[in-house]
Design an enzyme around this catalytic site. Sequence first.
Site, PDB file in Angstrom:
ATOM      1  N   PHE A 139     -10.949 -22.777  -2.733  1.00 14.20           N
ATOM      2  CA  PHE A 139     -11.273 -22.665  -4.144  1.00 14.20           C
ATOM      3  C   PHE A 139     -10.003 -22.853  -4.944  1.00 14.20           C
ATOM      4  O   PHE A 139      -8.930 -22.435  -4.542  1.00 14.20           O
ATOM      5  CB  PHE A 139     -11.852 -21.284  -4.459  1.00 14.20           C
ATOM      6  N   ILE A 196     -19.303 -16.950  -3.300  1.00 14.00           N
ATOM      7  CA  ILE A 196     -18.478 -16.292  -4.304  1.00 14.00           C
ATOM      8  C   ILE A 196     -17.053 -16.817  -4.237  1.00 14.00           C
ATOM      9  O   ILE A 196     -16.496 -16.976  -3.159  1.00 14.00           O
ATOM     10  CB  ILE A 196     -18.417 -14.760  -4.050  1.00 14.00           C
ATOM     11  N   CYS A 197     -16.509 -17.070  -5.417  1.00 12.12           N
ATOM     12  CA  CYS A 197     -15.120 -17.509  -5.486  1.00 12.12           C
ATOM     13  C   CYS A 197     -14.313 -16.335  -6.032  1.00 12.12           C
ATOM     14  O   CYS A 197     -14.279 -16.109  -7.232  1.00 12.12           O
ATOM     15  CB  CYS A 197     -15.084 -18.722  -6.406  1.00 12.12           C
ATOM     16  N   LEU A 198     -13.752 -15.550  -5.110  1.00 13.36           N
ATOM     17  CA  LEU A 198     -12.996 -14.368  -5.536  1.00 13.36           C
ATOM     18  C   LEU A 198     -11.736 -14.316  -4.683  1.00 13.36           C
ATOM     19  O   LEU A 198     -11.818 -14.419  -3.464  1.00 13.36           O
ATOM     20  CB  LEU A 198     -13.846 -13.109  -5.330  1.00 13.36           C
ATOM     21  N   HIS A 231     -17.948 -17.632 -11.495  1.00 16.58           N
ATOM     22  CA  HIS A 231     -17.331 -17.749 -10.165  1.00 16.58           C
ATOM     23  C   HIS A 231     -18.325 -17.562  -9.028  1.00 16.58           C
ATOM     24  O   HIS A 231     -17.936 -17.409  -7.884  1.00 16.58           O
ATOM     25  CB  HIS A 231     -16.189 -16.718  -9.998  1.00 16.58           C
TER      26      HIS A 231
END
Lengths: 308, 152
Positions: free
Chosen positions: B145, B90-92, B83
Amino acid sequence: MPPPGNEYAAEQLKTQGNAQFKNGDYEAAEALYGQAIQKNSNNPLLFTNRANARLKLEKWEGVIDDCIRSIELLKENMKAYFYLAQAQLAINHPNEALSSALMAYELCSHSAQQTSNAATISALVLRAKKAKWEIRERERIRRRGDLLADLEAHLEVTYKKEQEDIQARIESGDVGKVEGQEEKEERRKEWEKKRNDLRTAFALSSPEMLQKREVPDYLIDGITFEIMVDPVVTKNGRSYDRATLIEHLKRSPTDPLTREPLSIRELRPNIALKEACTEFLEGNSGWVYDCEDGERDVDARWAHLSSS
Amino acid sequence: MFASKRLAKELQKLHDKLPPGITLVKADDLQEWIMDIRVVDNNPIYVGEVYRLKFTFSQSYPIEAPEVVFVRDETHPIPWHPHIYSNGIICLDLLDRQGWSPVHNVESVCVSLQSMLTSNTKKERPEGDDNFVRNNRLRPRDINFIFHDNQV
């Protein structure tokens, strides 16, 4: 009622006044609003707009007059109470300022749209409370100062009398000179010790010396990290300050902790917690308020209102 | 509006005490902070490395999420993770517009990223990393995302 032509003229003058206000020419804005009021003295907005211009010009008495007249025309007048509180604070009337600010807050939190003004107004409420506290604190220090001075004077009188007595006994030959001097010295030490003890006792009794300067976590809003003014409770039992939680809910109608759907209507005041916060603020000196970052940009927040 | 006050309070707390593996590097103003994190267990993917995070706050923080990215320099690589793109983005979910909540803070974001690394077992980049890194011109918070997997 003014003749319809006058009402129209007043509206025109108000628009011109608003334009001058926007340009920052508050003198001109004040004058134009004044002319508008001469044409139509029944419109509460003309008075609040002039009050706002007068706030900028620091004509506090004028602000107060305008606000009172505006409130006479329109009771539920959040803006008028908000300006009024600022002027009352400026002329150092914190009690009046506090009740005006609380009134503005009340009107704001009951208004249909629960606007973001709540945060601005609650900051003003805090400022008024702080001003009130400062006056009380000054008085307390002054009184305490008097008491301490009185007691010290007493000790000194007793000490001087003892010294004179000893001197008299030396002179009359009751005690020897060396012995007498020793006794005098002893008494002097005793007196100094008593005086220092007294000063220490007074220093300890002032709350700033004893209290830990920390607001308990349960009084802190999880969003601003500051003590709450008007806590509301959500479905899961957590409390937040109304003003900040509303900011969040307007953007995302979810519980900040659980993310479950949550709407402004579902919030309930947490009365006991509010009382605890108030009590803490009142009992705990001005340091709580000192966390303020000074002047905030009130103008920007109210810009959308001043052109109404 | 309350961003500066809230950040000032957070900073005070960060100076006070931080969880293991998290350090405050730079917070000269209330707009941009640098934090370092490392993984405290011996996950072989991350052992011996320290990662650098850049937080950027808007005026509406904490109502709005901060922008958080990993930054690369000579001593700080971008951690491997399905991620985390190789440009540091960042893909959170909690940093996303939808997933953010104002009760989060700099420390809790660091802790979340730390545990996201700790629990990871794949030394991989997200699908389409090359393409994304080459073509993305959006700010992280404006990227939509798609959270296709919840296993990592």
